[in-house]
Design an enzyme around this catalytic site. Sequence first.
Site, PDB file in Angstrom:
ATOM      1  N   GLN A   1     -15.172   0.433   1.782  1.00  0.00           N
ATOM      2  CA  GLN A   1     -14.394   0.173   0.567  1.00  0.00           C
ATOM      3  C   GLN A   1     -14.169   1.470  -0.201  1.00  0.00           C
ATOM      4  O   GLN A   1     -15.098   2.262  -0.379  1.00  0.00           O
ATOM      5  CB  GLN A   1     -15.114  -0.848  -0.315  1.00  0.00           C
ATOM      6  CG  GLN A   1     -14.299  -1.313  -1.494  1.00  0.00           C
ATOM      7  CD  GLN A   1     -14.988  -2.414  -2.304  1.00  0.00           C
ATOM      8  OE1 GLN A   1     -16.156  -2.708  -2.118  1.00  0.00           O
ATOM      9  NE2 GLN A   1     -14.234  -3.020  -3.216  1.00  0.00           N
TER      10      GLN A   1
ATOM     11  N   HIS B   1      -6.322  -6.343   3.036  1.00  0.00           N
ATOM     12  CA  HIS B   1      -5.214  -5.641   3.675  1.00  0.00           C
ATOM     13  C   HIS B   1      -4.537  -6.590   4.657  1.00  0.00           C
ATOM     14  O   HIS B   1      -5.218  -7.208   5.479  1.00  0.00           O
ATOM     15  CB  HIS B   1      -5.730  -4.439   4.475  1.00  0.00           C
ATOM     16  CG  HIS B   1      -6.398  -3.394   3.656  1.00  0.00           C
ATOM     17  ND1 HIS B   1      -5.765  -2.235   3.254  1.00  0.00           N
ATOM     18  CD2 HIS B   1      -7.663  -3.311   3.174  1.00  0.00           C
ATOM     19  CE1 HIS B   1      -6.611  -1.495   2.560  1.00  0.00           C
ATOM     20  NE2 HIS B   1      -7.765  -2.123   2.490  1.00  0.00           N
TER      21      HIS B   1
ATOM     22  N   ASP C   1       0.871  -1.169   0.000  1.00  0.00           N
ATOM     23  CA  ASP C   1       0.000   0.000   0.000  1.00  0.00           C
ATOM     24  C   ASP C   1       0.914   1.227   0.000  1.00  0.00           C
ATOM     25  O   ASP C   1       1.847   1.297   0.802  1.00  0.00           O
ATOM     26  CB  ASP C   1      -0.886  -0.023   1.253  1.00  0.00           C
ATOM     27  CG  ASP C   1      -2.025   0.978   1.201  1.00  0.00           C
ATOM     28  OD1 ASP C   1      -1.780   2.149   0.854  1.00  0.00           O
ATOM     29  OD2 ASP C   1      -3.160   0.588   1.525  1.00  0.00           O
ATOM     30  N   ILE C   2       0.677   2.181  -0.889  1.00  0.00           N
ATOM     31  CA  ILE C   2       1.544   3.362  -0.954  1.00  0.00           C
ATOM     32  C   ILE C   2       1.274   4.335   0.194  1.00  0.00           C
ATOM     33  O   ILE C   2       2.063   5.240   0.441  1.00  0.00           O
ATOM     34  CB  ILE C   2       1.458   4.095  -2.320  1.00  0.00           C
ATOM     35  CG1 ILE C   2       0.061   4.613  -2.596  1.00  0.00           C
ATOM     36  CG2 ILE C   2       1.979   3.204  -3.433  1.00  0.00           C
ATOM     37  CD1 ILE C   2      -0.017   5.547  -3.797  1.00  0.00           C
TER      38      ILE C   2
ATOM     39  N   HIS D   1      -9.894  -6.519  -2.431  1.00  0.00           N
ATOM     40  CA  HIS D   1      -8.540  -6.534  -1.894  1.00  0.00           C
ATOM     41  C   HIS D   1      -8.578  -6.815  -0.401  1.00  0.00           C
ATOM     42  O   HIS D   1      -9.512  -6.454   0.287  1.00  0.00           O
ATOM     43  CB  HIS D   1      -7.781  -5.242  -2.205  1.00  0.00           C
ATOM     44  CG  HIS D   1      -8.444  -3.985  -1.743  1.00  0.00           C
ATOM     45  ND1 HIS D   1      -9.575  -3.456  -2.350  1.00  0.00           N
ATOM     46  CD2 HIS D   1      -8.146  -3.137  -0.734  1.00  0.00           C
ATOM     47  CE1 HIS D   1      -9.928  -2.339  -1.744  1.00  0.00           C
ATOM     48  NE2 HIS D   1      -9.071  -2.123  -0.739  1.00  0.00           N
TER      49      HIS D   1
END
Length: 144
Positions: free
Chosen positions: A100, A108, A37-38, A106
Site C-alpha cells: 500500500q 485497483h 489512476d494518473i 482503494h
Amino acid sequence: MTATPAYDPSNIFAKILRGELPAHKVYEDDKAVAFLDIMPRAPGHTLVIPKNPARNILDIDPEDLAYVAKIAKKVAIAAKAVFAADGVTVQQFNEEAGGQVVFHLHVHVIPRHAGQAMKPAASVMEKPEVLAEHAARLKAALAG
C-alpha cells in the site's frame, strides 16, 4: 504485532474526496468514488474508494468494504467492454509491507489484454488528454 496507524485525513485520496485535488472521476454516489489512476498500469486503470475514512481493509467498516467491492465489479464490467479487454486485474493492498502506498482504502481495477504486461506501478504519468478521453468513455458506459 504492531497496531494499525490511525487514518490520516491529509492523504491524497481524502483531498480528492474533499475537492482539493482534481481527478478524472468515472463514477460517484453517496458512498463511493471511482477515478482513473494518473499513472495507469494499463489503459482504463481505475481506483475505487469509499467516501468514509478507512485506512485499509484492516479498519474499514464491513458494509463499506462490501459496497466498494460492488462498485469495483460494476467498473470491471464496464472497463472490460470499453477497453475491449480480455480480462481484468483487481488488486487491493494493505499497509506498507503489503504494497500500500496511499493510506485510504482503494481497489485497483485494471483492464488487461492477453500477452500485454502491465506497466510497473507508479512509473509513467499519463497525458491529461488521454485520461480525459478514457474517463469520458468509461463514465458513459457506467451511466448507461
